[in-house]
Design an enzyme around this catalytic site. Structure first.
Site, PDB file in Angstrom:
ATOM      1  N   LYS A  34       0.760  -1.280   0.156  1.00 14.15           N
ATOM      2  CA  LYS A  34       0.070   0.175   0.124  1.00 14.15           C
ATOM      3  C   LYS A  34       0.924   1.292   0.023  1.00 14.15           C
ATOM      4  O   LYS A  34       0.186   2.371  -0.181  1.00 14.15           O
ATOM      5  CB  LYS A  34      -1.019  -0.086   1.215  1.00 14.15           C
ATOM      6  CG  LYS A  34      -0.435   0.203   2.555  1.00 14.15           C
ATOM      7  CD  LYS A  34      -1.548   0.174   3.528  1.00 14.15           C
ATOM      8  CE  LYS A  34      -1.175  -0.144   4.970  1.00 14.15           C
ATOM      9  NZ  LYS A  34      -0.286   0.734   5.858  1.00 14.15           N
ATOM     10  N   GLY A  39       9.233  -1.380   2.509  1.00 11.26           N
ATOM     11  CA  GLY A  39       8.980  -1.482   4.017  1.00 11.26           C
ATOM     12  C   GLY A  39       9.688  -0.411   4.758  1.00 11.26           C
ATOM     13  O   GLY A  39      10.118   0.800   4.223  1.00 11.26           O
ATOM     14  N   LYS A  50      21.253   4.401   8.166  1.00  4.29           N
ATOM     15  CA  LYS A  50      22.557   4.302   8.135  1.00  4.29           C
ATOM     16  C   LYS A  50      23.272   5.105   7.145  1.00  4.29           C
ATOM     17  O   LYS A  50      24.284   5.722   7.611  1.00  4.29           O
ATOM     18  CB  LYS A  50      22.726   2.985   7.263  1.00  4.29           C
ATOM     19  CG  LYS A  50      23.193   1.763   8.392  1.00  4.29           C
ATOM     20  CD  LYS A  50      22.061   1.157   9.250  1.00  4.29           C
ATOM     21  CE  LYS A  50      21.593   1.963  10.641  1.00  4.29           C
ATOM     22  NZ  LYS A  50      20.487   1.392  11.096  1.00  4.29           N
ATOM     23  N   ALA A 114      -4.448  -4.135   0.968  1.00  2.00           N
ATOM     24  CA  ALA A 114      -5.163  -5.570   0.893  1.00  2.00           C
ATOM     25  C   ALA A 114      -5.786  -5.914   2.288  1.00  2.00           C
ATOM     26  O   ALA A 114      -5.518  -5.317   3.569  1.00  2.00           O
ATOM     27  CB  ALA A 114      -3.981  -6.541   0.682  1.00  2.00           C
ATOM     28  N   GLY A 181      13.198   7.008  25.165  1.00  2.00           N
ATOM     29  CA  GLY A 181      13.429   5.633  24.734  1.00  2.00           C
ATOM     30  C   GLY A 181      14.834   5.591  24.367  1.00  2.00           C
ATOM     31  O   GLY A 181      15.462   5.830  23.451  1.00  2.00           O
ATOM     32  N   GLU A 204      14.890   7.122  29.602  1.00  2.00           N
ATOM     33  CA  GLU A 204      14.855   5.590  29.309  1.00  2.00           C
ATOM     34  C   GLU A 204      14.059   5.224  30.699  1.00  2.00           C
ATOM     35  O   GLU A 204      14.324   5.554  31.707  1.00  2.00           O
ATOM     36  CB  GLU A 204      16.096   4.908  29.208  1.00  2.00           C
ATOM     37  CG  GLU A 204      16.036   3.541  29.265  1.00  2.00           C
ATOM     38  CD  GLU A 204      14.831   3.007  28.386  1.00  2.00           C
ATOM     39  OE1 GLU A 204      14.946   2.836  27.115  1.00  2.00           O
ATOM     40  OE2 GLU A 204      14.105   1.898  29.072  1.00  2.00           O
ATOM     41  N   GLY A 272       9.421   2.005  20.811  1.00  2.00           N
ATOM     42  CA  GLY A 272       8.883   0.710  20.453  1.00  2.00           C
ATOM     43  C   GLY A 272       8.174   0.664  19.130  1.00  2.00           C
ATOM     44  O   GLY A 272       7.578   1.681  18.683  1.00  2.00           O
ATOM     45  N   ALA A 321      14.863  -6.696  10.340  1.00  2.00           N
ATOM     46  CA  ALA A 321      14.619  -6.881   8.943  1.00  2.00           C
ATOM     47  C   ALA A 321      15.209  -8.305   8.532  1.00  2.00           C
ATOM     48  O   ALA A 321      14.478  -9.113   7.788  1.00  2.00           O
ATOM     49  CB  ALA A 321      15.330  -5.983   8.097  1.00  2.00           C
ATOM     50  N   HIS A 445      46.249 -10.258   8.887  1.00  2.00           N
ATOM     51  CA  HIS A 445      46.779  -9.318   9.338  1.00  2.00           C
ATOM     52  C   HIS A 445      47.059  -7.981   8.596  1.00  2.00           C
ATOM     53  O   HIS A 445      47.815  -8.301   7.674  1.00  2.00           O
ATOM     54  CB  HIS A 445      48.052  -9.715  10.297  1.00  2.00           C
ATOM     55  CG  HIS A 445      48.419  -8.583  11.107  1.00  2.00           C
ATOM     56  ND1 HIS A 445      47.991  -7.897  12.232  1.00  2.00           N
ATOM     57  CD2 HIS A 445      49.730  -7.735  10.888  1.00  2.00           C
ATOM     58  CE1 HIS A 445      48.728  -7.107  12.819  1.00  2.00           C
ATOM     59  NE2 HIS A 445      49.807  -7.050  11.923  1.00  2.00           N
TER      60      HIS A 445
END
Ligand code: NAD
Length: 469
Positions: A34, A39, A50, A114, A181, A204, A272, A321, A445
């Protein structure tokens, strides 16, 4: 009515890989979305955050860090509009990629909202109001994800009271930011704005930040936030706010039963996510949706109703994810009649704070709670040449292993590139590796990856670059 083998509802990191895998397995598939393909993860979560973390880190390094290595910059400026445009460009490219990948795998893609009309029929309402019905002969996969939780006393409001989605698109850097949070989103985005110049306060409710993650790891992140000036209130509840005549805000919190006020310009609410299990016609079709809105599934993604599956956030925690993607692939294989099940050894996690935290498997506390005798190996990045050479010496790798068998039970990393390093640990857990497997594997290394080898050797009592007990 168009009929498919499988209909996937949602094109997030669970739904679109599921549709692609179904297409690969020659199932006639429809993926319905939709909103924008990809997502929350791709559009308003993992990817844009990121990008901003990267941009903020470059800005901070140019202003404060690089001088110590002899790279001095002056006149460093932040152009928020360019930064936002660059970030949006990445998201846009990936958006188009999702559609192309779904179609490329032979599946159909349909834009619309849907809702199940029965156990095999779905109604799709397009943005222009047109409605069509489609049928699934074999399976309907619910991959509808989760939504941001709002606090009644902090309803989202413009660029003043924001959730993660809005915080990723602020048109300017707030002078003072309060984050409600101290979880994953709060600390990732709090770090972004701290690096971009905001004075940061974190509130928090629980006694610890990032509850559930090894406390040795979270302490390092907390200390670094504080070192850079963040104020952190724990066991504190955000109560409300008042807007001042000059447009600034005064937030009231309660700590140890006492009210505390904090002046700020923007509040980020990151308390959350809630699963999107309701309003889809699932319960009407007989599918169990629990009190929280999750749709319970078995190891093959089946709900209690034959032919209806669920994957990703809506099917239960962890809300990650990569967990959704793996579930999507497995459910596609189950639908196509393959022998597949969710039987992974661990679902690793990564938190993109500074330094990063990444975890796979059991914490020391969890192992002990299970009554297991454990060996611990710990290797600090301060003892690693590569970490020094990139000025990233905060943190360590901690390995938890079974004392008797030496089987690796968990790996907890806080430090540079922890999110990449954890992949070796995830493979070790999946392969039921022993400490010896990690310590005997030759690691090039100088690399950050040597830290895993050394931590395993430390648990065995023969690390080379730190003293052994
Ligand atoms: P979270 O559950 O990680 O953290 C929310 C925090 O808010 C908790 O610590 C909770 O105790 C606290 N809290 C709740 N109500 C409060 C109140 N009134 N006052 C003060 N504190 C309060 O949730 P999130 O950070 O919003 O992230 C949502 C989901 O998205 C999580 O499940 C997370 O796994 C996922 N996510 C993952 C990543 C990643 O893996 N890197 C990044 C972003 C989001």
């Amino acid at each position: 009515m168009k009929t498919y083998d499988a209909i996937v509802i949602g094109a997030g990191p669970g739904g679109y890989p599921c549709a692609i895998r179904l297409g690969q397995l020659k199932q006639k598939t429809l993926c319905i979305e939709k909103d924008r393909p990809g997502g929350v993860c791709l559009n308003w979560g993992c990817i844009p955050s990121k990008a901003l973390i990267y941009a903020a880190t470059q800005y901070e390094k140019a202003r404060h860090k690089n001088a110590e290595i002899g790279v001095k910059a002056s006149g460093v400026e932040l152009d928020v509009a360019t930064m936002q445009g660059w970030k949006n460009g990445i998201v846009g490219k990936l958006n188009q990629g999702v559609r192309a990948l779904v179609k490329g795998a032979g599946a159909d893609y349909l834009a619309g909202s849907a809702r199940l009309l029965s156990r095999d029929t779905v109604e799709v309402k397009a943005a222009d109001g047109t409605v069509e019905q489609v049928r699934a002969d074999k399976a309907i996969v619910v991959a509808t994800g989760s939504s941001t939780i709002e606090i009644p006393s902090f309803r989202f409001k413009g660029e003043k009271i924001v959730g993660a989605k809005e915080a990723l698109s602020l048109s300017s850097v707030p002078k003072r930011l309060v984050v409600i949070g101290g979880g994953v989103i709060g600390l990732e985005l709090g770090t972004v704005y701290q690096k971009l110049g905001s004075e940061l306060t974190v509130v928090e409710a629980l006694p610890d930040l990032l509850t559930g993650i090894d406390a040795d790891c979270t302490k390092i992140v907390e200390r670094k936030l504080q070192k850079h000036g963040a104020k952190i209130y724990k066991k504190a509840l955000a109560k409300g706010y008042e807007e001042q005549p000059d447009g600034s805000l005064v937030v009231t919190i309660e700590q140890d039963g006492k009210p505390v006020t904090i002046a700020c310009d923007v509040v980020l609410v990151a308390v959350g996510m809630r699963p999107n299990g309701r309003g889809l016609g699932l319960e009407e079709a007989g599918v169990t949706v629990d009190a929280k809105g999750f749709v319970p599934i078995d190891k093959q993604g089946r709900t209690n109703v034959p032919g209806i599956y669920a994957i990703g956030d809506v099917s239960g925690p962890p809300l990650l994810a990569h967990k959704a993607t793996k579930e999507g692939e497995i459910v596609a294989e189950v639908i196509a009649g393959h022998k597949a099940a969710m039987d992974w050894a661990s679902i690793p996690g990564a938190v993109f704070t500074d330094p990063e935290i990444a975890v796979a498997g059991m914490t020391e506390a969890e192992a002990k709670q299970k009554g297991l005798a454990v060996s611990i190996g710990k290797f600090p990045f301060a003892a690693l040449g590569k970490a020094m050479a990139i000025t990233e010496t905060d943190g360590f790798v901690k390995i938890v292993a079974d004392k008797a068998t030496h089987q690796v039970l968990g790996v907890h990393i806080v430090g540079p590139e922890a999110s990449t390093l954890i992949n070796e640990a995830a493979l070790a857990l999946e392969m039921a590796a022993f400490l010896e497997d990690l310590s005997l594997t030759v690691h090039p290394h100088p690399t950050l990856g040597e830290s895993l080898m050394e931590a395993a050797a430390h648990a065995l009592g023969h690390a080379i670059h730190i003293p052994n007990r």
